[in-house]
Design a protein around this motif. Sequence first.
Motif, PDB file in Angstrom:
ATOM      1  N   VAL A   1      -0.344   3.826 -44.825  1.00 33.07           N
ATOM      2  CA  VAL A   1      -1.625   3.869 -45.539  1.00 33.07           C
ATOM      3  C   VAL A   1      -1.512   4.985 -46.579  1.00 33.07           C
ATOM      4  N   ALA A   2      -1.648   4.622 -47.837  1.00 34.42           N
ATOM      5  CA  ALA A   2      -1.371   5.606 -48.898  1.00 34.42           C
ATOM      6  C   ALA A   2      -2.417   6.714 -48.942  1.00 34.42           C
ATOM      7  N   ASP A   3      -3.664   6.321 -48.962  1.00 35.37           N
ATOM      8  CA  ASP A   3      -4.721   7.337 -48.985  1.00 35.37           C
ATOM      9  C   ASP A   3      -6.023   6.728 -48.494  1.00 35.37           C
ATOM     10  N   MET A   4      -7.091   7.484 -48.560  1.00 31.41           N
ATOM     11  CA  MET A   4      -8.342   7.053 -47.937  1.00 31.41           C
ATOM     12  C   MET A   4      -9.018   5.891 -48.656  1.00 31.41           C
ATOM     13  N   THR A   5      -8.533   5.529 -49.830  1.00 35.33           N
ATOM     14  CA  THR A   5      -9.135   4.355 -50.488  1.00 35.33           C
ATOM     15  C   THR A   5      -8.824   3.090 -49.683  1.00 35.33           C
ATOM     16  N   HIS A   6      -7.763   3.191 -48.855  1.00 40.62           N
ATOM     17  CA  HIS A   6      -7.411   2.020 -48.033  1.00 40.62           C
ATOM     18  C   HIS A   6      -7.914   2.137 -46.607  1.00 40.62           C
ATOM     19  N   PHE A   7      -8.800   3.126 -46.374  1.00 43.61           N
ATOM     20  CA  PHE A   7      -9.223   3.393 -45.006  1.00 43.61           C
ATOM     21  C   PHE A   7     -10.039   2.242 -44.415  1.00 43.61           C
ATOM     22  N   ASP A   8     -10.870   1.612 -45.252  1.00 39.92           N
ATOM     23  CA  ASP A   8     -11.709   0.516 -44.739  1.00 39.92           C
ATOM     24  C   ASP A   8     -10.864  -0.622 -44.187  1.00 39.92           C
ATOM     25  N   GLU A   9      -9.831  -0.976 -44.931  1.00 36.30           N
ATOM     26  CA  GLU A   9      -8.944  -2.049 -44.431  1.00 36.30           C
ATOM     27  C   GLU A   9      -8.288  -1.613 -43.128  1.00 36.30           C
ATOM     28  N   PHE A  10      -7.857  -0.345 -43.127  1.00 34.50           N
ATOM     29  CA  PHE A  10      -7.188   0.187 -41.942  1.00 34.50           C
ATOM     30  C   PHE A  10      -8.135   0.178 -40.740  1.00 34.50           C
ATOM     31  N   SER A  11      -9.356   0.645 -40.950  1.00 31.09           N
ATOM     32  CA  SER A  11     -10.255   0.731 -39.797  1.00 31.09           C
ATOM     33  C   SER A  11     -10.760  -0.628 -39.367  1.00 31.09           C
ATOM     34  N   ALA A  12     -10.660  -1.612 -40.273  1.00 28.06           N
ATOM     35  CA  ALA A  12     -11.016  -2.975 -39.856  1.00 28.06           C
ATOM     36  C   ALA A  12      -9.975  -3.492 -38.864  1.00 28.06           C
ATOM     37  N   ARG A  13      -8.741  -3.051 -39.069  1.00 25.86           N
ATOM     38  CA  ARG A  13      -7.688  -3.458 -38.138  1.00 25.86           C
ATOM     39  C   ARG A  13      -7.761  -2.685 -36.829  1.00 25.86           C
ATOM     40  N   HIS A  14      -8.299  -1.424 -36.910  1.00 31.49           N
ATOM     41  CA  HIS A  14      -8.347  -0.558 -35.718  1.00 31.49           C
ATOM     42  C   HIS A  14      -9.749  -0.007 -35.519  1.00 31.49           C
ATOM     43  N   PRO A  15     -10.683  -0.851 -35.104  1.00 31.12           N
ATOM     44  CA  PRO A  15     -12.062  -0.354 -34.969  1.00 31.12           C
ATOM     45  C   PRO A  15     -12.152   0.870 -34.059  1.00 31.12           C
ATOM     46  N   GLU A  16     -11.295   0.942 -33.029  1.00 35.40           N
ATOM     47  CA  GLU A  16     -11.387   2.064 -32.095  1.00 35.40           C
ATOM     48  C   GLU A  16     -10.970   3.380 -32.746  1.00 35.40           C
ATOM     49  N   MET A  17     -10.183   3.310 -33.815  1.00 29.37           N
ATOM     50  CA  MET A  17      -9.718   4.524 -34.474  1.00 29.37           C
ATOM     51  C   MET A  17     -10.712   5.045 -35.511  1.00 29.37           C
ATOM     52  N   ARG A  18     -11.613   4.173 -35.876  1.00 30.79           N
ATOM     53  CA  ARG A  18     -12.613   4.573 -36.873  1.00 30.79           C
ATOM     54  C   ARG A  18     -13.441   5.748 -36.349  1.00 30.79           C
ATOM     55  N   ALA A  19     -13.885   5.654 -35.097  1.00 25.14           N
ATOM     56  CA  ALA A  19     -14.726   6.701 -34.501  1.00 25.14           C
ATOM     57  C   ALA A  19     -13.988   8.036 -34.472  1.00 25.14           C
ATOM     58  N   THR A  20     -12.702   7.990 -34.083  1.00 29.39           N
ATOM     59  CA  THR A  20     -11.914   9.220 -34.044  1.00 29.39           C
ATOM     60  C   THR A  20     -11.833   9.841 -35.438  1.00 29.39           C
ATOM     61  N   SER A  21     -11.584   8.990 -36.431  1.00 26.81           N
ATOM     62  CA  SER A  21     -11.508   9.492 -37.809  1.00 26.81           C
ATOM     63  C   SER A  21     -12.811  10.186 -38.211  1.00 26.81           C
ATOM     64  N   ILE A  22     -13.916   9.531 -37.867  1.00 24.70           N
ATOM     65  CA  ILE A  22     -15.225  10.082 -38.274  1.00 24.70           C
ATOM     66  C   ILE A  22     -15.477  11.435 -37.611  1.00 24.70           C
ATOM     67  N   THR A  23     -15.106  11.584 -36.324  1.00 21.05           N
ATOM     68  CA  THR A  23     -15.356  12.889 -35.677  1.00 21.05           C
ATOM     69  C   THR A  23     -14.550  13.989 -36.364  1.00 21.05           C
ATOM     70  N   ILE A  24     -13.339  13.666 -36.790  1.00 21.21           N
ATOM     71  CA  ILE A  24     -12.520  14.687 -37.460  1.00 21.21           C
ATOM     72  C   ILE A  24     -13.127  15.045 -38.818  1.00 21.21           C
ATOM     73  N   ILE A  25     -13.464  14.013 -39.578  1.00 24.54           N
ATOM     74  CA  ILE A  25     -14.054  14.257 -40.911  1.00 24.54           C
ATOM     75  C   ILE A  25     -15.346  15.044 -40.762  1.00 24.54           C
ATOM     76  N   SER A  26     -16.135  14.663 -39.770  1.00 20.27           N
ATOM     77  CA  SER A  26     -17.432  15.320 -39.610  1.00 20.27           C
ATOM     78  C   SER A  26     -17.259  16.789 -39.213  1.00 20.27           C
ATOM     79  N   ALA A  27     -16.243  17.104 -38.395  1.00 20.58           N
ATOM     80  CA  ALA A  27     -16.016  18.508 -38.038  1.00 20.58           C
ATOM     81  C   ALA A  27     -15.702  19.329 -39.284  1.00 20.58           C
ATOM     82  N   TRP A  28     -14.890  18.777 -40.172  1.00 24.65           N
ATOM     83  CA  TRP A  28     -14.531  19.510 -41.403  1.00 24.65           C
ATOM     84  C   TRP A  28     -15.714  19.645 -42.349  1.00 24.65           C
TER      85      TRP A  28
END
Lengths: 185, 473
Positions: A94-121
């Motif tokens: 995955v090159a950068d976050m512009t492709h995150f939506d496609e990525f998280s569509a493939r891995h719905p369970e990883m979306r939540a983890t990503s959000i907790t990290i982003i939200s902490a920052w």
Amino acid sequence: MRANRVAASGLTRRFLLKCAAVIPAVSLGRRAFAAQPSTDISSQDFLQLSQFLVGRAHLDEIVAGRALSGLTLNDPNFPGKASALWAALRAENVADMTHFDEFSARHPEMRATSITIISAWYLGYCGKYDGHAVPAVGHPVDNAQYVAYAAALMYAPTIDATVIPSYSRGRTNYWFYPPKTIARD
Amino acid sequence: MASFLKRLAMGCAVISACALSLGTARAAHDQKLIDRGAYLARSGDCMACHTNPGHPSYGGGYKITSPFGDIIVPNISSSKKYGIGNWTEKQFDRALRQGISPRGYLYPAMPYTQYAHLSDADTHALYVYFSQAVEPVEYPPVDKTHLPFPFNIRQIMFGWNLLFTDKTVIPTGEDKPGSVERGRYLVRALAHCSACHTPRNIFMAEKTSKPLAGGRVGGWIAPNITSDPISGIGSWTEEEIITYLRQGAVEGKAQAAGSMAEAVQHSFRFMQKSDLRAIARYLKTVPPVRDPGQEKPDYAFQNPRRVDIGILDRAENRSPGSMENGKIVIGERLYVGACASCHQLQGQGTEDQFYPSLTSNTATGSRYPNNLVLAILKGVHRRTNTGMVFMPAFEDQLDDAQIAAVADYVLNHFGNPSARVTPADVKRLRHADVGFWTVRLISNIIFGTVIIVGLVILVLVISLFRRRRRRQR
């Protein structure tokens, strides 16, 4: 302290690195990789994962350490989830976050983890927060963990016009006058 | 008969009209003189010393810290009982230009050694202003000056004056606004810059060999303002000097605190731009004096030592136990808690530099950190034409060790890392204890005074003897 953590996680990291090198080569695919989940993430990997998720080349290591330990404290499975997330992002190139939506569509369970990290920052804390500046003693849901104050990323986009509370950006009584740039903003 | 009365009435009207216009002409003349006196009093900064903050103007009572003890400034309002309302112009002149008031000798804390150079016209205008236009303050200063022996004997000033007063009148340059000549008059006479900015010898007289090379005032350092580009202000532009005098601050260079802030507040910000330009021009011509060993200007420490944001940006321990403990002496944590909210975490100040950067700043770049420590201890208060400049005083919040720690942190990260501050330095400055002079030199001074008095007596005896001889011839 950081040194200890690095030493303790040395084996796993090595294993992980080996996996990362070997797995794409033998085209085992993500299913096989997920079958051997790592249960830890090194501080360096967490820093890189964070940099990828918030789209910044540099983040502070100490703040990253606080975010990782805060997130781990609130969810003991967090290191494993983060490790899997980072591995998947790399495995799928995955090159950068512009492709995150496609990525998280493939891995719905990883979306939540990503959000907790982003939200902490961005918010400067992780966990649940009841809205008080000071965690209330014995409050049932308040398990907020401090991550950063002035370094919280939410301040950055508007830092030319808005103020980090308690940090002055102008002269005395500056809040009385609207910013000069308001016409352009 | 009627025509006679008419003529008489007309005549009276003409005469009274003439008298009236003469009167208004005189009033206008007086008003002009008073305005001029008021401008001169502003430019001479009489207010800073003769007004105790929070009390009526020119009522005196302000305390000047001298190495010999506190000197309480007298009331110079037009009060006949407590001020100078009863003084003749001659008495006023003698006090102003010779340091001898009708109540006795003045101490040179009153800059009569500089005012000695004032022109007669300016002295007259000042007299008219103070005796006619300054509101009387009908009470004396609360405190009195009590200096230790032998300095309580004001007559010793006779000998001092004989040795150290130069009465040359400097041309006012009034016909050449903005000129070096005008500047010389303002700097050397009226604005008496050398009173603070010239180093003093052991008799507390200005070192005539090093004019404006920097002095000490109640612990503060009045910097070198000669034209030297490294130790002085030779590298400042004229405009920067003018801005400094008007605002008390120049971005990337320096801010006024202590007595200089008072001078900006009461005096320089009201001065005509041409006079400020004249001062700037003259200062550029003052012979340079280099501080030996100084390699770059105080403001030239430009590169802050960066600290990880994660270290600066840390959670405060909010447990009741830690809140009680206000005794940490970690400079970095004190900086974050006490200074960063205005000067910012990396010391860069606010974007508009209202809260100045701590790098490129004479207070932090000087080899002598007195002004930094005193700014932390006493704060900064400066009224300018564009508003109030304010830094809180930390003398009641932080102890000596804490102030030393935070000052060291600032010097180390933003200023001159070779400068150090110890808790003992802070203690000395906190109590405005400039007594290192007194302790070390008091014996020298007493000794010197005895010699001066002796010399004076000798001179008097010799001249008397000569006179008698002449008469005998």
